[in-house]
Scaffold this motif. Sequence first.
Motif, PDB file in Angstrom:
ATOM      1  N   VAL A 139       0.498   0.889  -5.315  1.00 48.27           N
ATOM      2  CA  VAL A 139       1.302   0.144  -4.330  1.00 48.27           C
ATOM      3  C   VAL A 139       2.586  -0.424  -4.931  1.00 48.27           C
ATOM      4  O   VAL A 139       3.451  -0.918  -4.200  1.00 48.27           O
ATOM      5  CB  VAL A 139       0.487  -0.997  -3.676  1.00 48.27           C
ATOM      6  CG1 VAL A 139      -0.794  -0.467  -3.062  1.00 48.27           C
ATOM      7  CG2 VAL A 139       0.189  -2.124  -4.663  1.00 48.27           C
ATOM      8  N   ALA A 140       2.714  -0.366  -6.256  1.00 45.73           N
ATOM      9  CA  ALA A 140       3.886  -0.959  -6.921  1.00 45.73           C
ATOM     10  C   ALA A 140       5.177  -0.254  -6.503  1.00 45.73           C
ATOM     11  O   ALA A 140       5.217   0.966  -6.362  1.00 45.73           O
ATOM     12  CB  ALA A 140       3.719  -0.880  -8.435  1.00 45.73           C
ATOM     13  N   ASP A 143      10.373  -8.603   0.167  1.00 44.78           N
ATOM     14  CA  ASP A 143      10.361  -8.213  -1.240  1.00 44.78           C
ATOM     15  C   ASP A 143       8.961  -8.132  -1.823  1.00 44.78           C
ATOM     16  O   ASP A 143       8.788  -8.068  -3.042  1.00 44.78           O
ATOM     17  CB  ASP A 143      11.200  -9.201  -2.061  1.00 44.78           C
ATOM     18  CG  ASP A 143      10.678 -10.636  -1.950  1.00 44.78           C
ATOM     19  OD1 ASP A 143       9.936 -10.930  -0.996  1.00 44.78           O
ATOM     20  OD2 ASP A 143      11.014 -11.454  -2.836  1.00 44.78           O
ATOM     21  N   ILE A 144       7.948  -8.138  -0.969  1.00 45.82           N
ATOM     22  CA  ILE A 144       6.561  -8.058  -1.426  1.00 45.82           C
ATOM     23  C   ILE A 144       6.034  -6.650  -1.150  1.00 45.82           C
ATOM     24  O   ILE A 144       6.107  -6.157  -0.028  1.00 45.82           O
ATOM     25  CB  ILE A 144       5.667  -9.089  -0.709  1.00 45.82           C
ATOM     26  CG1 ILE A 144       6.217 -10.513  -0.893  1.00 45.82           C
ATOM     27  CG2 ILE A 144       4.231  -8.990  -1.216  1.00 45.82           C
ATOM     28  CD1 ILE A 144       6.157 -11.039  -2.299  1.00 45.82           C
ATOM     29  N   CYS A 145       5.480  -6.001  -2.178  1.00 45.70           N
ATOM     30  CA  CYS A 145       4.986  -4.630  -2.014  1.00 45.70           C
ATOM     31  C   CYS A 145       3.493  -4.561  -1.720  1.00 45.70           C
ATOM     32  O   CYS A 145       2.986  -3.516  -1.294  1.00 45.70           O
ATOM     33  CB  CYS A 145       5.308  -3.784  -3.242  1.00 45.70           C
ATOM     34  SG  CYS A 145       4.535  -4.350  -4.775  1.00 45.70           S
ATOM     35  N   GLY A 146       2.776  -5.650  -1.949  1.00 55.00           N
ATOM     36  CA  GLY A 146       1.348  -5.650  -1.680  1.00 55.00           C
ATOM     37  C   GLY A 146       0.726  -7.000  -2.003  1.00 55.00           C
ATOM     38  O   GLY A 146       1.356  -7.857  -2.639  1.00 55.00           O
ATOM     39  N   SER A 154      -3.159   4.054   6.572  1.00 52.63           N
ATOM     40  CA  SER A 154      -1.990   4.886   6.297  1.00 52.63           C
ATOM     41  C   SER A 154      -0.988   4.243   5.343  1.00 52.63           C
ATOM     42  O   SER A 154       0.063   4.814   5.077  1.00 52.63           O
ATOM     43  CB  SER A 154      -1.285   5.215   7.623  1.00 52.63           C
ATOM     44  OG  SER A 154      -0.867   4.011   8.262  1.00 52.63           O
ATOM     45  N   LEU A 155      -1.295   3.061   4.819  1.00 56.72           N
ATOM     46  CA  LEU A 155      -0.346   2.349   3.968  1.00 56.72           C
ATOM     47  C   LEU A 155      -0.436   2.742   2.492  1.00 56.72           C
ATOM     48  O   LEU A 155       0.405   2.340   1.697  1.00 56.72           O
ATOM     49  CB  LEU A 155      -0.537   0.831   4.110  1.00 56.72           C
ATOM     50  CG  LEU A 155      -0.197   0.247   5.487  1.00 56.72           C
ATOM     51  CD1 LEU A 155      -0.588  -1.219   5.548  1.00 56.72           C
ATOM     52  CD2 LEU A 155       1.276   0.420   5.791  1.00 56.72           C
ATOM     53  N   ILE A 156      -1.447   3.515   2.141  1.00 56.33           N
ATOM     54  CA  ILE A 156      -1.649   3.909   0.742  1.00 56.33           C
ATOM     55  C   ILE A 156      -1.321   5.384   0.578  1.00 56.33           C
ATOM     56  O   ILE A 156      -1.818   6.237   1.324  1.00 56.33           O
ATOM     57  CB  ILE A 156      -3.105   3.661   0.300  1.00 56.33           C
ATOM     58  CG1 ILE A 156      -3.487   2.184   0.462  1.00 56.33           C
ATOM     59  CG2 ILE A 156      -3.313   4.111  -1.143  1.00 56.33           C
ATOM     60  CD1 ILE A 156      -2.693   1.225  -0.370  1.00 56.33           C
ATOM     61  N   ASP A 157      -0.491   5.683  -0.407  1.00 54.77           N
ATOM     62  CA  ASP A 157      -0.210   7.068  -0.769  1.00 54.77           C
ATOM     63  C   ASP A 157      -1.405   7.558  -1.594  1.00 54.77           C
ATOM     64  O   ASP A 157      -1.547   7.244  -2.773  1.00 54.77           O
ATOM     65  CB  ASP A 157       1.082   7.133  -1.599  1.00 54.77           C
ATOM     66  CG  ASP A 157       1.485   8.557  -1.963  1.00 54.77           C
ATOM     67  OD1 ASP A 157       0.596   9.428  -2.028  1.00 54.77           O
ATOM     68  OD2 ASP A 157       2.683   8.781  -2.208  1.00 54.77           O
ATOM     69  N   LEU A 168      -3.205  -4.377   1.615  1.00 56.74           N
ATOM     70  CA  LEU A 168      -4.060  -5.413   1.041  1.00 56.74           C
ATOM     71  C   LEU A 168      -5.082  -4.759   0.124  1.00 56.74           C
ATOM     72  O   LEU A 168      -5.829  -3.867   0.534  1.00 56.74           O
ATOM     73  CB  LEU A 168      -4.789  -6.185   2.143  1.00 56.74           C
ATOM     74  CG  LEU A 168      -5.872  -7.178   1.684  1.00 56.74           C
ATOM     75  CD1 LEU A 168      -5.263  -8.309   0.866  1.00 56.74           C
ATOM     76  CD2 LEU A 168      -6.646  -7.728   2.883  1.00 56.74           C
ATOM     77  N   ILE A 169      -5.113  -5.208  -1.135  1.00 54.08           N
ATOM     78  CA  ILE A 169      -6.115  -4.770  -2.112  1.00 54.08           C
ATOM     79  C   ILE A 169      -7.113  -5.909  -2.295  1.00 54.08           C
ATOM     80  O   ILE A 169      -6.716  -7.057  -2.517  1.00 54.08           O
ATOM     81  CB  ILE A 169      -5.467  -4.441  -3.471  1.00 54.08           C
ATOM     82  CG1 ILE A 169      -4.459  -3.296  -3.325  1.00 54.08           C
ATOM     83  CG2 ILE A 169      -6.520  -4.097  -4.513  1.00 54.08           C
ATOM     84  CD1 ILE A 169      -3.577  -3.100  -4.553  1.00 54.08           C
TER      85      ILE A 169
END
Length: 495
Positions: free
Chosen positions: A109-110, A168-171, A250-253, A200-201
């Motif tokens: 997610v970075a 500016d937040i990636c996760g 769908s938010l995770i590659d 969200l992790i």
Amino acid sequence: MKNLWEQLVTYSESDYYPFHMPGHKRSPKEGALACYKRFPKESAPPCYKRLEYLYQYDITEIEGFDNLHDAKDLLLALQQKAAGIYHAEQSFFLINGSTGGILSAVSAVAEDGKKLLIARNCHKSVYNAVVLNRLQTEYLYPQVIEDFAVQGEITAKQVQEYLAGRRDICGVVITSPTYDGVISDIREIAKAVHACHIPLIVDEAHGAHFALSENAPESAVQCGADIVINSVHKTLPALTQTALLHVQGSLIDRKKLKNYLGMYQSSSPSYLLMASIDQCMDFIAEEGEERYAGLLALRDRVDQAAAAFSCIRLMPAGERRDTGKLVISVKETGMTGWELYRILLEKYHLQMEMAAPDYVLGILSVMDTEEGIERLTGALAEIDREISGKDEKCAGIKNEKKRADMYNIERPVSVLSIYEAIQREKEWIFPEEAGGRISGGFLFFYPPGIPFLVPGEVVSEEVICKIRQCRESKEYMTGISDDGKLCVLKCCKLK
């Protein structure tokens, strides 16, 4: 379809001869001792004698056993089975513990130029992932359960307020349940995070047993988290170092995630560990409901016994507290958690999970026995009587507030990112000289592995006080040198 263990047993009983790794060659069928009689030495080395049974089933990626990092057959089917048990879209076996999953999840997610919002009580593996990805971080601070001096929940309101207007937040990374068994409202947190179109992790390492029963707390998977990591070895019958990573939405590659799983884990994954995970999945499917009911019954017996104590208290289970965590408090009794830990270990031969300043933590699992519960409750009852005999009101010598706060984290001043601080020139000095200096390393207790000082943060008087208290109580702390010094940035002090 055979499970992985059955497949390994069948293969070990076949006549296939191993001209491949591992070097023990699955231990010769005639036995290690008989094999070694053919050589000058008459007996096998000790490792053969002790591990011959395991050698029979320890293989590498050979025909018929698939490849964890490019699963297409057996291991793909087994991971799909795990996904079904945990209600996930996709699940991956982890043979490097939850650590490998957390490193992979954060890396997936970075994004360059963006920050990661994490709960400050995250495990050190999250911070290591931050360093590896050179991320900037911001923190969500858990509430504190004052009666028991433990860290509480992260709330959806905190998350929502923090993310308001942010681009500016990636996760976001949350730990739930915590080491002490406190569960955050992941369903509402997921809604707040997804409203900003970011993932969200959830580090659910201590919640793998939530899949056992509908009566257990809901897993973060069911609550909508995008990536969830479970350590099956922590609370279920599986070998140490086994874990699962679940992904959905769908938010995770997923290709990126899978690539990182291959990077952070061994290219020679242990089939014994993977068989352990698979066996554990069968255990959940076949015995989960019954076993979880047994766990609840054992916890009820502990609660009933604790209700009769005069001084020692047990943090009650509740809607968002894990039944399997026993937080045994001696706050304001005159005894410390460390003292209780030593008494239980040395006098009663009961090895607890962790000692904190005001409590001892025990883990109750579906594999515990009535005999074990009787030994624990009996020991605690005796200790409780001894404490109350010294002070009828159990007031004792009240613990200082600062000692009760040792595992609870204040909000330090951060002047550099973790990665930037790690790259700077450092020196080691005594803590008493470190006030106002900038930390060059992590300071944390292990367990639970949660840092209270990270690189780039100012060393405050509170931190110095905690270090002093640790020395006095002989508490183990990582980040202090053998001669008691602290790592700080050279020639750098906050004015």
